[in-house]
Design an enzyme around this catalytic site. Structure first.
Site, short mmCIF file in Angstrom:
data_model
loop_
_atom_site.label_atom_id
_atom_site.label_comp_id
_atom_site.label_asym_id
_atom_site.label_seq_id
_atom_site.Cartn_x
_atom_site.Cartn_y
_atom_site.Cartn_z
N SER A 9 -13.59 -36.58 -10.02
CA SER A 9 -13.99 -37.78 -10.77
C SER A 9 -12.92 -38.15 -11.79
CB SER A 9 -15.31 -37.50 -11.49
OG SER A 9 -15.67 -38.62 -12.26
N LEU A 56 -14.55 -43.12 -21.29
CA LEU A 56 -15.53 -43.49 -20.27
C LEU A 56 -15.59 -45.00 -20.00
CD1 LEU A 56 -18.38 -41.02 -21.31
CD2 LEU A 56 -17.05 -40.89 -19.20
N CYS A 61 -17.76 -34.40 -20.47
CA CYS A 61 -16.67 -35.18 -21.05
C CYS A 61 -16.46 -34.65 -22.47
CB CYS A 61 -17.01 -36.66 -21.09
SG CYS A 61 -15.79 -37.61 -22.03
N GLY A 88 -9.72 -28.02 -11.21
CA GLY A 88 -8.80 -27.74 -12.31
C GLY A 88 -7.45 -27.25 -11.80
N ASN A 146 -22.03 -35.90 -15.23
CA ASN A 146 -20.95 -35.56 -16.16
C ASN A 146 -21.59 -35.14 -17.48
OD1 ASN A 146 -18.85 -35.42 -17.96
ND2 ASN A 146 -17.91 -37.38 -17.37
N ASN A 162 -14.61 -29.27 -15.98
CA ASN A 162 -14.04 -30.51 -16.50
C ASN A 162 -12.80 -30.14 -17.33
OD1 ASN A 162 -13.70 -33.18 -17.62
ND2 ASN A 162 -15.89 -33.54 -17.34
N GLY A 177 -7.39 -33.75 -8.58
CA GLY A 177 -7.25 -34.97 -9.39
C GLY A 177 -5.82 -35.19 -9.83
C1 DHB Z 1 -12.99 -38.90 -19.86
C2 DHB Z 1 -14.12 -38.36 -19.32
C3 DHB Z 1 -14.14 -37.03 -18.96
O1 DHB Z 1 -15.23 -36.43 -18.43
C4 DHB Z 1 -13.02 -36.26 -19.12
O2 DHB Z 1 -13.05 -34.98 -18.77
C5 DHB Z 1 -11.90 -36.80 -19.63
C6 DHB Z 1 -11.89 -38.13 -20.00
C7 DHB Z 1 -12.88 -40.29 -20.32
O3 DHB Z 1 -13.29 -41.26 -19.69
O4 DHB Z 1 -12.36 -40.44 -21.41
#
Ligand code: DHB
Length: 306
Positions: free
Chosen positions: A23, A75, A131, A244, A128, A193, A266
């Site tokens: 993601s 986000l 973040c 990761g 999520n 994450n 990613g």
């Molecule tokens: C954002 C969201 C996340 O879950 C992450 O790990 C890093 C950045 C974001 O949109 O800022």
């Protein structure tokens, strides 16, 4: 789907190979998702979407360091009511499972975003709860076991599709949090994450990101992620998806041996391009063949044997 040794089943989702688009990377438009599928991904996950549109933070939102990327996007997303159109279109063109990442500022918001995404055709949801830097969502949810359990329960009650829960590494005991999510009904755990991080400019003597702090991704975090997967595998029975710093087949194999049933990729797309998915899975295939294994499943968690 042609049957071969790379096939995996994650909570009922059939994947042709164990690589998944993580993601946050290229996850909004159908065209970019399609390019990732052409690059060989076994499934794709969208960038996180919530109930309302969000602009995200001001620039700079990404900083490259010697050992990985730090990002704090905030986000940004068009909101689920707009995004359902992308989900519907994606379902007509993509021939791999489409997983929609959702976030919310309350249990109800997660559940409603998940319900709308599933209604538009998402094959699974990834919550999520990790973040690292947006207030009142993400890791603020994932660090509170009561709230986390309620988020997972409500999301599960709202949809009949598999629900993955993506966890943060910035915690004392990730396995305990994974157990909470599993007890609340999670179908799979994604670990991990980004790692909370920051960078400061020596010339201006100021933090570089507009949000000051962000999340570190890329090769630097792989050993942390492998350790997290290993710990989670010892505590929960549901599938784990490793995430990761996966850059090559050896990284992917390491995650599988630690206990992951698949891996997400990613940051490596930025340096290796979309074909990184093909390169990683064909390397995993060669490894399995060379070692005499008939399926990915045979090596999941293999490093735990005594
Ligand atoms: C954002 C969201 C996340 O879950 C992450 O790990 C890093 C950045 C974001 O949109 O800022």
């Amino acid at each position: 789907m042609k049957r071969n040794r790379l096939n995996v089943n994650i909570a009922g989702l059939q994947l042709a190979n164990p690589t998944i688009l993580a993601s946050g990377i290229l996850g909004y438009s159908v065209a970019t998702l399609q390019s990732i599928v052409e690059g060989g991904a076994g499934a794709v996950i969208t960038k996180s979407v919530g109930l309302k549109p969000r602009q995200g933070y001001a620039n700079p939102t990404v900083v490259q360091t010697k050992c990985g990327l730090i990002n704090a996007m905030g986000l940004p997303n068009p909101g689920i009511d707009e995004f359902v159109n992308e989900i519907r279109e994606a379902k007509t063109v993509l021939d791999v499972p489409l997983i929609v990442s959702v976030y919310g500022f309350s249990e109800e918001e997660y559940a409603l975003a998940a319900k709308k995404a599933a209604g538009a055709g998402a094959d699974a949801l990834e919550l999520n709860v990790s973040c690292p830097h947006v207030k009142e969502t993400g890791s603020e949810i994932g660090q509170n076991s009561e709230i986390l359990a309620e988020v997972v329960r409500k999301a599960k009650a709202a949809v009949s599709k598999p629900v993955f829960v993506k966890l943060a590494p910035n915690v004392t005991d990730i396995a305990e949090i994974a157990e909470t999510a599993a007890r609340a009904g999670a179908d799979a755990i994604t670990a991990i994450n980004t790692v909370k991080a920051m960078a400061i400019d020596a010339e201006t003597a100021m933090p570089i990101l507009s949000n000051k702090k962000g999340g570190l991704s890329g090769q630097a975090i792989k050993p942390i992620a492998v350790r997290c997967v290993y710990e989670v595998y010892e505590r929960v029975k549901i599938p784990i998806i490793g995430c990761g710093g996966v850059t090559d087949w050896r990284d992917a194999v390491e995650f599988l041996l630690a206990g992951a049933s698949a891996v997400q990729i990613g940051t490596a797309i930025a340096t290796k391009g979309p074909n990184v998915f093909k390169t990683v899975s064909s390397g995993v295939n060669t490894y399995l063949k060379r070692k005499g294994f008939r399926s990915v499943k045979e090596i999941v968690g293999l490093s735990h044997r005594n």
